[in-house]
Enzyme design. Sequence first.
Site, PDB file in Angstrom:
ATOM      1  N   TYR A  57     -16.785  29.521  47.155  1.00 57.02           N
ATOM      2  CA  TYR A  57     -15.968  28.605  46.469  1.00 57.02           C
ATOM      3  C   TYR A  57     -14.845  28.974  45.750  1.00 57.02           C
ATOM      4  O   TYR A  57     -13.962  28.341  45.545  1.00 57.02           O
ATOM      5  CB  TYR A  57     -16.984  27.455  45.618  1.00 57.02           C
ATOM      6  CG  TYR A  57     -17.766  26.740  46.316  1.00 57.02           C
ATOM      7  CD1 TYR A  57     -17.997  26.507  47.885  1.00 57.02           C
ATOM      8  CD2 TYR A  57     -18.896  25.620  45.745  1.00 57.02           C
ATOM      9  CE1 TYR A  57     -18.715  25.804  48.570  1.00 57.02           C
ATOM     10  CE2 TYR A  57     -19.685  24.885  46.456  1.00 57.02           C
ATOM     11  CZ  TYR A  57     -19.638  24.837  47.736  1.00 57.02           C
ATOM     12  OH  TYR A  57     -20.368  24.144  48.448  1.00 57.02           O
ATOM     13  N   ASN A  86       1.343  11.286   5.982  1.00 56.63           N
ATOM     14  CA  ASN A  86       0.654  10.553   6.903  1.00 56.63           C
ATOM     15  C   ASN A  86       1.148  10.693   8.295  1.00 56.63           C
ATOM     16  O   ASN A  86       2.306  10.465   8.470  1.00 56.63           O
ATOM     17  CB  ASN A  86       0.714   9.040   6.171  1.00 56.63           C
ATOM     18  CG  ASN A  86      -0.726   8.384   6.424  1.00 56.63           C
ATOM     19  OD1 ASN A  86      -1.714   8.543   6.913  1.00 56.63           O
ATOM     20  ND2 ASN A  86      -0.646   7.122   5.456  1.00 56.63           N
ATOM     21  N   PHE A 131      -1.672   6.526  12.390  1.00 56.18           N
ATOM     22  CA  PHE A 131      -1.966   7.824  12.005  1.00 56.18           C
ATOM     23  C   PHE A 131      -2.886   8.547  12.585  1.00 56.18           C
ATOM     24  O   PHE A 131      -3.462   9.575  12.517  1.00 56.18           O
ATOM     25  CB  PHE A 131      -2.022   7.917  10.431  1.00 56.18           C
ATOM     26  CG  PHE A 131      -2.898   7.004  10.020  1.00 56.18           C
ATOM     27  CD1 PHE A 131      -4.333   7.152  10.129  1.00 56.18           C
ATOM     28  CD2 PHE A 131      -2.597   5.778   9.231  1.00 56.18           C
ATOM     29  CE1 PHE A 131      -5.110   6.124   9.775  1.00 56.18           C
ATOM     30  CE2 PHE A 131      -3.502   4.782   8.844  1.00 56.18           C
ATOM     31  CZ  PHE A 131      -4.828   5.317   8.954  1.00 56.18           C
ATOM     32  N   GLU A 188     -11.985   5.152   4.993  1.00 58.87           N
ATOM     33  CA  GLU A 188     -11.346   5.663   6.182  1.00 58.87           C
ATOM     34  C   GLU A 188     -12.851   6.052   7.099  1.00 58.87           C
ATOM     35  O   GLU A 188     -13.282   7.206   6.948  1.00 58.87           O
ATOM     36  CB  GLU A 188     -10.674   6.975   5.965  1.00 58.87           C
ATOM     37  CG  GLU A 188      -9.496   6.340   5.343  1.00 58.87           C
ATOM     38  CD  GLU A 188      -8.368   7.582   4.625  1.00 58.87           C
ATOM     39  OE1 GLU A 188      -8.948   8.861   4.720  1.00 58.87           O
ATOM     40  OE2 GLU A 188      -7.818   7.415   3.824  1.00 58.87           O
ATOM     41  N   ARG A 225     -12.156  29.392  48.208  1.00 61.38           N
ATOM     42  CA  ARG A 225     -11.730  28.296  49.174  1.00 61.38           C
ATOM     43  C   ARG A 225     -11.449  26.959  48.125  1.00 61.38           C
ATOM     44  O   ARG A 225     -10.713  26.027  48.609  1.00 61.38           O
ATOM     45  CB  ARG A 225     -13.134  27.875  49.953  1.00 61.38           C
ATOM     46  CG  ARG A 225     -12.890  27.078  51.073  1.00 61.38           C
ATOM     47  CD  ARG A 225     -14.250  26.388  51.561  1.00 61.38           C
ATOM     48  NE  ARG A 225     -15.260  27.167  51.511  1.00 61.38           N
ATOM     49  CZ  ARG A 225     -16.548  26.866  51.801  1.00 61.38           C
ATOM     50  NH1 ARG A 225     -16.845  25.505  52.020  1.00 61.38           N
ATOM     51  NH2 ARG A 225     -17.653  27.408  51.579  1.00 61.38           N
ATOM     52  N   HIS A 245      -3.858  16.239  -2.440  1.00 60.06           N
ATOM     53  CA  HIS A 245      -4.088  16.502  -1.037  1.00 60.06           C
ATOM     54  C   HIS A 245      -4.012  17.844  -0.385  1.00 60.06           C
ATOM     55  O   HIS A 245      -4.392  18.100   0.651  1.00 60.06           O
ATOM     56  CB  HIS A 245      -3.445  15.428  -0.212  1.00 60.06           C
ATOM     57  CG  HIS A 245      -3.840  13.697  -0.344  1.00 60.06           C
ATOM     58  ND1 HIS A 245      -3.777  13.497  -1.805  1.00 60.06           N
ATOM     59  CD2 HIS A 245      -4.104  13.064   0.208  1.00 60.06           C
ATOM     60  CE1 HIS A 245      -4.295  12.126  -1.600  1.00 60.06           C
ATOM     61  NE2 HIS A 245      -4.534  11.872  -0.244  1.00 60.06           N
ATOM     62  N   TYR A 270       0.713  -1.307   0.024  1.00 57.23           N
ATOM     63  CA  TYR A 270      -0.218  -0.166  -0.093  1.00 57.23           C
ATOM     64  C   TYR A 270       0.749   1.260  -0.026  1.00 57.23           C
ATOM     65  O   TYR A 270       1.796   1.463   0.759  1.00 57.23           O
ATOM     66  CB  TYR A 270      -0.961   0.026   1.164  1.00 57.23           C
ATOM     67  CG  TYR A 270      -1.601   1.497   1.465  1.00 57.23           C
ATOM     68  CD1 TYR A 270      -2.438   1.553   0.471  1.00 57.23           C
ATOM     69  CD2 TYR A 270      -1.269   2.359   2.301  1.00 57.23           C
ATOM     70  CE1 TYR A 270      -3.474   2.841   0.476  1.00 57.23           C
ATOM     71  CE2 TYR A 270      -2.174   3.467   2.349  1.00 57.23           C
ATOM     72  CZ  TYR A 270      -2.965   3.806   1.384  1.00 57.23           C
ATOM     73  OH  TYR A 270      -3.850   5.132   1.629  1.00 57.23           O
TER      74      TYR A 270
END
Length: 526
Positions: free
Chosen positions: A284, A200, A332, A417, A287, A88, A58
């Site tokens: 609070y 990646n 990844f 994916e 404290r 990409h 791959y």
Amino acid sequence: MSSSKKVFLFGEGYLTAGMALSIARGTTKGEISTIARKSIKSSCDVVANIVEKGEPVYGINTGFGPLCTTKISKSEVKILQTNILKSHSVGVGPPIATEIAKLMLILKIHSLAKGYSGIAETTLDRILWHVDNNAVPIVPSQGSVGASGDLAPLSHLFLPLIGLGKVNYKGEVMTTAELLKNAELQPLELGPKEGLALINGTQFIAAHAVKVVEKMQACLTQADIIGAMMIEGLQGSVKPFFKELHQLRPFKGNDHVAANIRFLLKDSEILMDHVNCEKVQDPYSLRCIPQVHGASRNAWLHLKELLEIELNSVTDNPIIIDEELTISGGSFHGQPLAMVLDYACLAASELGNISDRRIYLALEGNSPGVPKLLMEDTGINSGYMILQYTTAALASENKGLCFPASADSIPTSLGQEDHVSMGSISGRKALQVLGNVEKILAIELLTAAQAFEFRKPMKSGIILDEVHKEVRKKVAFADKDRIFSDDIEKGIELIENKTLIRIVQKVMKQNKFLPNSPFEGEFEHF
């Protein structure tokens, strides 16, 4: 290179957030170690052999994502790697900060230098050249889903390797073509798997996490200092910070915060002045400082722990183990950082939330000697009333940003994916929240300093008195209305520059406080 400059060995050393920032800021020199270079070459040779044999692996000789079954010929494997950077590069939105983009380069070098990615030495050396010469690629902030890595931002980050994209070089944005011409360099031709190895990974998420670790620690420490000043201004009790209490519920963050407050209030005349008062307990927001600040500090510790694992990991795909074994896995996937960044985002928001409550408390006028709205002549003057409107707006905005990005997943890549982390959004949101928290803390600093003034001529502990003096160098006591946004800007500058931390450390050094005191090295421990 200066002989005094530290050296970090990529691929061999242990990278922390602090070390990554040191390299990015030029105080440490990053180099690829000799051991790492051997591993890099070996991994690159394995990839070359895979191409030569023609066995399908791959991303080396197949297409990407849903095209993983499409075989790529030996003559086209290099074109494939160049095309992946182009196709990409689909990021949108304003560019990320230059320092974060530079951190991405640094984190990627370290991951690839581990020698499991098939990258060429020449490619890593070129990336290192970009770091050393502050030629930082322009990277859009939006477009990553945080699994199959931060594909879009990493693609933009590495377009300059093939002569494309833009860079910020010495403060000027220019095309890569201009940069390479000026530097007398040529674009690289990527070898098999190199394009995929470059894009990646989780370096966009991790680079944001590095900044979150730095900013959040500074906010946590300064929140303790400001909270202590507010306790003095409103005559709060020191008892909720006694170690005897926190030993019975020993969360690490809680105990740390309580020790910080005790240390800051030590030898305070203001504290001793009301030690036998009739007030039984504080609200609070005073404290419970150890419990609230401490819980946020615990979240910070968790983020720091997981980030260091990620910074020293291999996060691309496939992984080249040796000649016999390549693994197409899911390292990844950004989920480990996405979830802890969402947790840190919530923890940061809560730091701002309780700070806003202390500001409100200071305005009520219920503490003896401190007037309503922190100004004696009100009516004609509104005093500090409207500053709390701003912190309320910021705190509310932060609550809206706390929805965990990692709770969402939208399938991508035609279903290949089918679960993604959205960790890139987690990182961006966490930094946005911290930016708002810095503003809230700045306003609390102004109100705490104003309340503190009404305790004069009594003195606090030596550290808080010095912090107050530093504030007064920038922002004067207010006895009538003025344009408070000017004061706020100066307060924000004090917080962003970590001035309060430096004052504490300076006073500790001058007075030779014992080693291992609270705040000793507080800001360096990441």
